[in-house]
Design a protein around this motif. Structure first.
Motif, mmCIF file in Angstrom:
data_model
loop_
_atom_site.group_PDB
_atom_site.id
_atom_site.type_symbol
_atom_site.label_atom_id
_atom_site.label_comp_id
_atom_site.label_asym_id
_atom_site.label_seq_id
_atom_site.Cartn_x
_atom_site.Cartn_y
_atom_site.Cartn_z
ATOM 1 N N ARG A 11 -15.008 33.509 -16.484
ATOM 2 C CA ARG A 11 -15.128 34.963 -16.393
ATOM 3 C C ARG A 11 -13.750 35.586 -16.576
ATOM 4 N NH1 ARG A 11 -20.157 36.362 -14.688
ATOM 5 N NH2 ARG A 11 -19.532 38.533 -14.460
ATOM 6 N N HIS A 15 -16.361 39.722 -16.640
ATOM 7 C CA HIS A 15 -17.332 39.491 -17.712
ATOM 8 C C HIS A 15 -17.343 38.011 -18.093
ATOM 9 C CE1 HIS A 15 -17.901 43.809 -18.288
ATOM 10 N NE2 HIS A 15 -16.570 43.936 -18.262
ATOM 11 N N SER A 16 -18.549 37.490 -18.337
ATOM 12 C CA SER A 16 -18.693 36.081 -18.691
ATOM 13 C C SER A 16 -18.199 35.828 -20.111
ATOM 14 C CB SER A 16 -20.157 35.660 -18.577
ATOM 15 O OG SER A 16 -20.330 34.343 -19.039
#
Length: 384
Positions: A11, A15-16
């Protein structure tokens, strides 16, 4: 936890980015395939793309990479002359590989959810047995750390608690023999008795007797249930902080590691486990004798379980607890503060053992709360 560390690594700013490695792998295989000769076709390696996604991405992302791998394979293979194309066999391999990767991803996520659920249960159990304590409780300033040998379970047979009451504050630290839920159940039984007896009973020796009776009753109950842990025992050290004598403590030691008094003048060992553990006291004809020992206002009591005393390095040498603490306090007297002391022991044990704990490890430090220094420069009396 390995799963949690992997999620954090994948991450960026919340956000991945788990989709990035399989996408880069797909692009690299495609570029290499077009920049090598017909004798070294590697487009079939594209089956590794959904396999990689299955290890770090979700099911839908893995399925998308499986479809993208098939589409990329058909497009790239068709760009070669017929005699150099990989053919139908490799196409089937890529298609089946993508399907299997998607299924494997679904199984992985299911197992991870089950693991998280088990860890939530273990954490709830730990907080029930080892209830959270205010940093300043019952006239004591304290700090503690518990490290389970089974990192995934995060719960074991070590226990500790502080119980203030009308007859002073009492402290119990112990270690149940064995592991698993049976050890946790035994620790919970002993802590429940301690919280009641430690509050109501005037004499510390009576509290010790109540603990032994509870241990015997618990063993009889488990035996009646047909379980094979009816011979379980527990080492423990019971400490009382009398209100009328703020410069002393009372100790009843059930075969536990000897407490250490840590202060500016060094480290000294208090009475050791001269009695048998809880559950075996009847073999000695009664509970261990109590000891009343001096404890200066600037001294901290350090109590550990055998996860500390039996920690070994790669050469088999035991962790030199007293020596390291004495050196640290000599170099820096504030190191005797409970929080700093616990942190130093924890870090020292993990460093000495290389992070490999063979047994549950508890480090607990406590000292009486001292009032703020008055205008005359003299330290106020202890608050009990």
């Amino acid at each position: 936890m390995e799963y949690g560390r992997r999620r954090r690594l994948l991450r960026v700013r919340g956000h991945s980015v788990a989709w990035v490695p399989p996408l880069l792998l797909l692009a690299g295989i495609l570029v290499l395939d077009f920049n090598t000769t017909e004798r070294f076709r590697i487009i079939t390696w594209i089956v590794l793309v959904p396999g990689t996604a299955a290890a770090i991405c979700g099911v839908w992302t893995t399925a998308a990479f499986a479809g993208l791998a098939v589409l990329t394979y058909v497009t790239a293979d068709s760009a070669w002359p017929d005699q150099y194309q990989a053919g139908l066999g490799d196409f089937v391999l890529v298609a089946i590989g993508g399907l299997m990767a998607t299924i494997a991803c679904a199984v992985r996520l299911r197992k991870e959810r089950e693991t998280l659920h088990i860890q939530d249960i273990a954490e709830t159990t730990r907080r029930t047995v080892l209830r959270p304590l205010p940093p300043r409780w019952g006239g004591l300033e304290h700090a503690g750390v518990y490290l389970a040998a089974d990192v995934e379970a995060r719960v074991g047979g070590d226990f500790y608690d502080i119980q203030p009451g009308p007859h002073g504050t009492r402290l119990l630290v112990g270690d149940v023999q064995g592991k698993g839920l049976g050890a946790v159940e035994t620790a919970a039984a002993l802590l429940g008795t301690f919280r009641e007896a430690g509050y109501h009973e005037k004499e510390l020796g009576t509290v010790a007797e109540r603990l032994e009776v509870r241990m015997q009753r618990h063993r009889a109950h488990t035996t009646a249930l047909g379980r094979d842990d009816g011979d379980r025992f527990a080492t423990a050290v019971l400490i009382g902080f009398p209100e009328d004598t703020p410069d002393t403590v009372e100790i009843v030691n059930f075969g536990h590691e000897a407490p250490l008094a840590v202060g500016p003048r060094g480290v000294r060992e208090l009475p050791s486990g001269d009695g048998l553990p809880l559950g075996l006291v009847d073999l000695a004809g009664g509970v261990p004798p109590g000891h009343r020992v001096p404890l200066a206002a600037d001294e901290t009591l350090l109590l550990v379980t055998d996860g500390v005393s039996e920690a070994r390095d790669r050469k088999g040498a035991f962790y030199p607890l007293a020596r390291e603490i004495a050196a640290a306090v000599a170099a820096e007297p504030p190191a005797a503060e409970p929080r700093r002391l616990v942190r130093r022991v924890r870090d020292g044990v993990l460093r000495h053992s290389g992070g490999r704990l063979d047994d549950d490890t508890t480090v607990f430090a406590v000292r009486r709360i001292r009032e703020a220094v008055g205008e005359d420069g003299e330290e106020g009396r202890l608050r009990s």
